[in-house]
Design a protein around this motif. Structure first.
Motif, PDB file in Angstrom:
ATOM      1  N   GLU A 124     -44.192  31.725   7.190  1.00 45.64           N
ATOM      2  CA  GLU A 124     -43.739  31.328   5.846  1.00 45.64           C
ATOM      3  C   GLU A 124     -44.908  31.059   4.900  1.00 45.64           C
ATOM      4  N   ARG A 128     -45.723  32.898   1.429  1.00 46.50           N
ATOM      5  CA  ARG A 128     -45.796  32.117   0.198  1.00 46.50           C
ATOM      6  C   ARG A 128     -47.125  32.374  -0.514  1.00 46.50           C
ATOM      7  N   PRO A 144     -42.685  27.208  -8.782  1.00 47.52           N
ATOM      8  CA  PRO A 144     -42.540  27.097  -7.319  1.00 47.52           C
ATOM      9  C   PRO A 144     -41.092  27.161  -6.834  1.00 47.52           C
ATOM     10  N   ASN A 145     -40.167  26.559  -7.605  1.00 51.17           N
ATOM     11  CA  ASN A 145     -38.766  26.595  -7.151  1.00 51.17           C
ATOM     12  C   ASN A 145     -38.205  28.018  -7.205  1.00 51.17           C
ATOM     13  N   ALA A 148     -39.674  29.825  -4.243  1.00 54.87           N
ATOM     14  CA  ALA A 148     -39.002  29.385  -3.006  1.00 54.87           C
ATOM     15  C   ALA A 148     -37.681  30.125  -2.825  1.00 54.87           C
ATOM     16  N   LYS A 149     -36.968  30.321  -3.925  1.00 58.43           N
ATOM     17  CA  LYS A 149     -35.696  31.056  -3.841  1.00 58.43           C
ATOM     18  C   LYS A 149     -35.946  32.527  -3.507  1.00 58.43           C
ATOM     19  N   GLN A 151     -38.421  33.742  -1.949  1.00 59.15           N
ATOM     20  CA  GLN A 151     -38.998  33.879  -0.601  1.00 59.15           C
ATOM     21  C   GLN A 151     -37.927  34.129   0.455  1.00 59.15           C
ATOM     22  N   SER A 152     -36.734  33.619   0.198  1.00 55.85           N
ATOM     23  CA  SER A 152     -35.659  33.804   1.183  1.00 55.85           C
ATOM     24  C   SER A 152     -35.277  35.274   1.330  1.00 55.85           C
ATOM     25  N   GLU A 175     -29.167  38.005  -4.865  1.00 51.22           N
ATOM     26  CA  GLU A 175     -29.256  36.913  -3.888  1.00 51.22           C
ATOM     27  C   GLU A 175     -29.638  37.391  -2.501  1.00 51.22           C
ATOM     28  N   ALA A 176     -29.078  38.523  -2.072  1.00 53.38           N
ATOM     29  CA  ALA A 176     -29.300  38.974  -0.692  1.00 53.38           C
ATOM     30  C   ALA A 176     -30.571  39.804  -0.595  1.00 53.38           C
ATOM     31  N   GLY A 177     -31.247  39.680   0.539  1.00 54.91           N
ATOM     32  CA  GLY A 177     -32.462  40.455   0.757  1.00 54.91           C
ATOM     33  C   GLY A 177     -32.179  41.709   1.565  1.00 54.91           C
TER      34      GLY A 177
ATOM     35  N   ILE B  40     -35.333  22.334  -3.296  1.00 52.10           N
ATOM     36  CA  ILE B  40     -35.520  22.942  -4.623  1.00 52.10           C
ATOM     37  C   ILE B  40     -35.514  21.815  -5.652  1.00 52.10           C
ATOM     38  N   GLU B  57     -40.543  22.324  -1.800  1.00 51.19           N
ATOM     39  CA  GLU B  57     -40.429  23.664  -2.411  1.00 51.19           C
ATOM     40  C   GLU B  57     -41.769  24.418  -2.427  1.00 51.19           C
ATOM     41  N   PHE B  60     -41.671  25.400   1.819  1.00 54.32           N
ATOM     42  CA  PHE B  60     -40.581  26.116   2.492  1.00 54.32           C
ATOM     43  C   PHE B  60     -39.816  27.009   1.525  1.00 54.32           C
ATOM     44  N   SER B  61     -39.222  28.056   2.095  1.00 52.78           N
ATOM     45  CA  SER B  61     -38.343  28.880   1.271  1.00 52.78           C
ATOM     46  C   SER B  61     -37.005  28.166   1.150  1.00 52.78           C
ATOM     47  N   HIS B  62     -36.240  28.537   0.145  1.00 53.09           N
ATOM     48  CA  HIS B  62     -34.957  27.884  -0.104  1.00 53.09           C
ATOM     49  C   HIS B  62     -34.003  28.152   1.062  1.00 53.09           C
ATOM     50  N   LYS B 112     -24.612  34.832   0.024  1.00 48.05           N
ATOM     51  CA  LYS B 112     -25.274  36.114   0.288  1.00 48.05           C
ATOM     52  C   LYS B 112     -26.617  35.949   0.993  1.00 48.05           C
ATOM     53  N   SER B 113     -27.346  34.880   0.681  1.00 54.75           N
ATOM     54  CA  SER B 113     -28.682  34.750   1.281  1.00 54.75           C
ATOM     55  C   SER B 113     -28.661  34.033   2.625  1.00 54.75           C
ATOM     56  N   ARG B 124     -31.820  34.392   9.434  1.00 57.27           N
ATOM     57  CA  ARG B 124     -30.891  33.814   8.442  1.00 57.27           C
ATOM     58  C   ARG B 124     -29.461  34.037   8.919  1.00 57.27           C
ATOM     59  N   ARG B 131     -22.598  41.730   3.524  1.00 57.32           N
ATOM     60  CA  ARG B 131     -23.039  40.915   2.372  1.00 57.32           C
ATOM     61  C   ARG B 131     -22.084  41.013   1.189  1.00 57.32           C
TER      62      ARG B 131
END
Lengths: 241, 215
Positions: A124, A128, A144-145, A148-149, A151-152, A175-177, B40, B57, B60-62, B112-113, B124, B131
Motif C-alpha cells: 500500500e 501511495r 490525500p482523501n 485514498a479513494k 487507491q482502492s 467506483e470500481a477498479g 477519510i 488517510e 491507508f486506502s479507503h 462497487k469498490s 477486496r 459489479r
C-alpha cells in the motif's frame, strides 16, 4: 514496479552493458521476425529482392542464434501467437536467453519451460508513494482523501494506480477498479442461512417457538437469496457499465 | 454509501441483534456505523475526529484497514476490556458499539469498490461478484435498500415493544402478537382494496356525468 517497467529497466541496463538485446511489444509474427532479423543483421530479403518467407526467416534466425548470442525481451508475451511462441521455444532450446513478461500466462508451450518470477502486488505504501508522485507530476492538486479513494482502484498494480490518478485528475467518476483482487463473498450468505437453521433447531429443542419461527424465516430468506445468487448474471470481461 | 444509509443499517442491526428498543444503544449503534469511514477526512466521522482521520488517510486506502475483521476484532478487544475494567458502562452499549461498527463496514461490501475485509491480505470483498449489480453511492438502489431496512426495523421494533409490554405484565406471547400483526396487515390490504374499488366507481361516475363513458 510493474512488469513493463521491470523489463524496460533490464533492457536499458543490458544495452548500457553492451549486450546485444532487443525489446519487443506484441505484434504480428512477421513483424516480430523482421525486427529480430534487423537486430541480428540477417537479411530479410532474398537475392531477387523479395521478402523471405516466414519459415525461411525462422530457419535462418535459428542458425544465426546458434552461433551468436543476443537477448530477446518480450513484453505482454501472453499476446504472442502460439505458433510464434513455439518457435521461441526452439530458440530457447538453442540457448537464446530471453525475458518474457506476461499477465496470467498459460501453463503450456513456452511459458512452462522458462524459469518464472512472479511479481507480487505492490504494498500500500509503495502504491501511495507512486500515486502521490504521479499526482504531483500531473499537477492535479488531488488531496490525500481523494488519493485514498482512488487507491482502492489500484489493487497493488502500478499501472492502474497511475490510471486512477489520471481519472481523478480528469474528474472521471468510477467506483470500481479493473484489478483482479476482488473476492465474491456471496457464498457466505449460505453460511448465514445455515446459522439460522441451527438456531431453528435450538428453538425446536428448547421449546422456544418465537426463536423457531424467526430462525426458520431467517434461514428460508438467506438460503433463498443464496440460491438466487447462483442465477445472477456473471460479470462481463469486457469494459462496460 | 450515504450517511443516512449507514445510520439506518447501524440502528436496525443493533435493534435486531441486541434485541433492544432502548434509544441509547440504538443511537450508539447508528453512530458507530459511521466510524469505519474515519479513514477519510471528508466523512462525518473524519470531520469530527480529524486528528485520527488525517493520519489514516495519508497511510491507508479507503475502505481498507478500518473496514476489516481485524478492525472489528480490535475494537471488540478494547471495548470489552474497558467494560471489564469499568463495569459501570452498560454491556448493551458495548454490544451496540461493536454491532454498529461491524454493520457499518459490512454494508460497504455491497458497493462497487468493496472492502478489504481480510486486511492486511489486500483482497477486496464484494457482494455480488458482478459489479454492475452492486450499489453505487446515492443510487436508486441505495434508496430502495433504505426503505427495506426501515420497513424491517419498524416491524421488528413494534414486535419487540409488544413483547416487552407482555413480558412486563406477565401475559401474552409472540404468537399472539404476530397474529395481531398479520391481522393488521390483512386489515390494511382490505382497506386498500376497498379504497381502490371506490376510486374506480368514482371514475366511472365522472365518465357517465361528462358523457364520455361507453355506457
Amino acid at each position: 514496479m510493474g512488469k513493463t517497467y521491470l523489463v524496460r529497466q533490464v533492457w536499458e541496463r543490458l544495452l548500457s552493458d553492451g549486450v546485444t538485446c532487443q525489446y519487443f511489444e506484441p505484434a504480428t509474427p512477421k513483424t516480430l521476425l523482421m525486427a529480430i532479423a534487423d537486430m541480428a543483421g540477417v537479411d530479410s530479403k532474398n537475392l531477387e529482392g523479395r521478402s523471405k518467407t516466414v519459415e525461411v526467416l525462422k530457419q535462418e534466425l535459428i542458425q544465426w542464434f546458434s552461433v551468436n548470442r543476443a537477448v530477446l525481451i518480450f513484453d505482454d508475451a501472453h499476446y504472442l501467437e502460439v505458433k510464434f511462441r513455439l518457435w521461441l521455444k526452439k530458440l530457447k532450446d538453442v540457448g537464446v536467453p530471453m525475458l518474457l513478461a506476461a499477465t496470467n500466462p498459460p501453463r503450456t508451450d513456452l511459458f512452462i519451460y522458462v524459469p518464472r518470477i512472479e511479481l507480487k502486488p505492490l504494498a500500500e505504501y509503495q502504491i501511495r508513494d507512486l500515486m502521490e508522485k504521479e499526482a504531483i507530476a500531473l499537477g492535479s492538486g488531488l488531496k490525500p482523501n481523494q488519493i485514498a479513494k482512488l487507491q482502492s482502484r489500484a489493487g497493488g498494480n502500478p499501472m492502474l494506480a497511475k490510471r486512477a490518478i489520471e481519472e481523478g485528475f480528469l474528474g472521471i467518476q468510477n467506483e470500481a477498479g479493473d484489478h483482479g483482487r476482488y473476492f465474491d463473498i456471496t457464498p457466505l450468505l449460505l453460511l448465514v442461512g445455515i446459522v439460522f437453521i441451527c438456531y431453528r433447531f435450538i428453538g425446536l429443542g428448547t421449546g422456544n417457538q418465537s426463536l423457531y419461527i424467526l430462525a426458520g424465516i431467517g434461514g428460508a430468506i438467506f438460503l433463498g437469496v443464496a440460491r438466487l445468487s447462483y442465477y445472477l448474471p456473471k460479470e462481463s470481461r469486457r469494459i462496460s457499465n | 454509501m450515504l450517511t443516512i444509509t449507514h445510520l439506518l443499517v447501524g440502528a436496525a442491526s443493533v435493534g435486531m441483534a441486541a434485541q433492544t428498543t432502548n434509544p441509547v444503544p440504538i443511537l450508539i449503534g447508528a453512530i458507530a456505523s459511521l466510524l469505519p469511514d474515519i479513514d477519510i477526512s471528508t466523512s462525518p466521522a473524519g470531520r469530527v475526529l480529524p486528528f485520527i482521520s488525517r493520519p489514516l488517510e495519508q497511510r491507508f486506502s479507503h475502505r481498507s484497514a478500518t473496514h476489516s475483521l481485524l478492525a472489528s476484532f480490535t475494537l471488540a478487544l478494547v471495548s470489552y476490556a474497558l467494560w471489564f475494567a469499568m463495569p459501570v458502562i452498560p454491556l448493551v452499549i458495548i454490544h451496540a458499539l461493536n454491532i454498529g461498527y461491524f454493520a457499518g463496514w459490512f454494508l460497504d461490501c455491497f458497493t462497487k469498490s468493496g472492502v478489504e475485509m481480510f486486511y492486511p491480505l489486500g483482497v477486496r470483498c464484494v457482494c455480488p461478484g458482478n459489479r454492475n449489480l452492486r450499489i453505487s453511492t446515492g443510487s436508486a438502489a441505495e434508496y430502495w435498500l433504505m426503505v427495506f431496512v426501515v420497513a424491517i426495523a419498524k416491524r421488528d421494533k413494534q414486535r419487540l415493544e409488544i413483547a416487552k409490554v407482555s413480558y412486563r405484565f406477565g401475559e401474552g406471547d409472540s404468537e399472539r402478537y404476530l397474529a395481531q400483526l398479520s391481522s393488521y396487515d390483512r386489515q390494511k390490504a382490505a382497506t386498500f382494496r376497498e379504497w381502490s374499488r371506490l376510486r374506480n366507481q368514482v371514475v366511472q361516475v365522472k365518465l357517465l356525468v361528462l358523457g364520455t363513458g361507453e355506457d
